[in-house]
Design an enzyme around this catalytic site. Sequence first.
Site, PDB file in Angstrom:
ATOM      1  N   CYS A 255       1.010  -1.434  -0.078  1.00 53.29           N
ATOM      2  CA  CYS A 255       0.041  -0.061  -0.025  1.00 53.29           C
ATOM      3  C   CYS A 255       0.900   1.215   0.029  1.00 53.29           C
ATOM      4  CB  CYS A 255      -0.754   0.003   0.985  1.00 53.29           C
ATOM      5  SG  CYS A 255      -0.226  -0.183   2.963  1.00 53.29           S
TER       6      CYS A 255
ATOM      7  N   HIS B  20      -1.406  11.556  15.837  1.00 47.77           N
ATOM      8  CA  HIS B  20      -2.299  10.525  14.412  1.00 47.77           C
ATOM      9  C   HIS B  20      -0.955   9.861  14.172  1.00 47.77           C
ATOM     10  CE1 HIS B  20      -4.323   9.888  10.807  1.00 47.77           C
ATOM     11  NE2 HIS B  20      -3.053  10.130  10.360  1.00 47.77           N
TER      12      HIS B  20
ATOM     13  N   HIS C 147      -4.318   4.791  10.076  1.00 46.64           N
ATOM     14  CA  HIS C 147      -5.451   4.044  10.002  1.00 46.64           C
ATOM     15  C   HIS C 147      -5.176   2.594   9.915  1.00 46.64           C
ATOM     16  CE1 HIS C 147      -6.406   7.882   8.179  1.00 46.64           C
ATOM     17  NE2 HIS C 147      -7.360   7.920   8.731  1.00 46.64           N
TER      18      HIS C 147
ATOM     19  N   ASP D 251      -8.015  -5.758   6.401  1.00 49.94           N
ATOM     20  CA  ASP D 251      -7.652  -6.488   5.236  1.00 49.94           C
ATOM     21  C   ASP D 251      -6.203  -6.970   5.479  1.00 49.94           C
ATOM     22  OD1 ASP D 251      -6.394  -4.318   4.907  1.00 49.94           O
ATOM     23  OD2 ASP D 251      -7.200  -3.640   3.120  1.00 49.94           O
TER      24      ASP D 251
ATOM     25  N   ARG E 142      -4.965  -4.659   9.179  1.00 50.50           N
ATOM     26  CA  ARG E 142      -3.602  -3.866   8.658  1.00 50.50           C
ATOM     27  C   ARG E 142      -3.591  -2.565   9.321  1.00 50.50           C
ATOM     28  NH1 ARG E 142      -3.691  -0.485   3.807  1.00 50.50           N
ATOM     29  NH2 ARG E 142      -5.650  -1.160   3.330  1.00 50.50           N
TER      30      ARG E 142
ATOM     31  N   CYS F 236      -2.061   0.673   9.046  1.00 53.47           N
ATOM     32  CA  CYS F 236      -1.312   1.377   8.027  1.00 53.47           C
ATOM     33  C   CYS F 236      -0.771   2.767   8.342  1.00 53.47           C
ATOM     34  CB  CYS F 236      -2.150   1.756   6.842  1.00 53.47           C
ATOM     35  SG  CYS F 236      -1.571   2.213   5.554  1.00 53.47           S
TER      36      CYS F 236
END
Length: 135
Positions: free
Chosen positions: A70, A107, A110, A114, A122, A124
């Site tokens: 990704c 932050h 996310h 999947d 995941r 990410c």
Amino acid sequence: MDKIQKNEQQWRELLTAKGAEPLAFAVTRQAATERPFSGRYEDHWAAGIYRCICCDAELFRSDTKFDAGCGWPSFFRTANPQAIEERVDRSHGMVRVETVCARCGAHLGHVFEDGPAPTGLRYCMNSASLNFEPL
């Protein structure tokens, strides 16, 4: 876990003192996102611990990192279930689950459903929100 609170200037000074990359403030304090395949940890496979760039909380271990394709570092499990808080994110015309550091509110990225076994998750993450400690 004690919560860490600082004002914007204090976070900027802290990240500068740590030698964090320039994007770190925008990512961690303003929920920006680095471009895919641009982060220093996207293709990083050394053994170690990934910590919050802002407060050094242990977030992930290298043995849970995987290549999701990704463009961001991805993990299937947190190092500690209490290390990360999840929030609904309705920005950019979609509904996602934002991840933030439970200790300082930075932050991180996310989490998606999947990922690989055993969790199917995941995480990410933005490289700019992480600091790596080799083992």
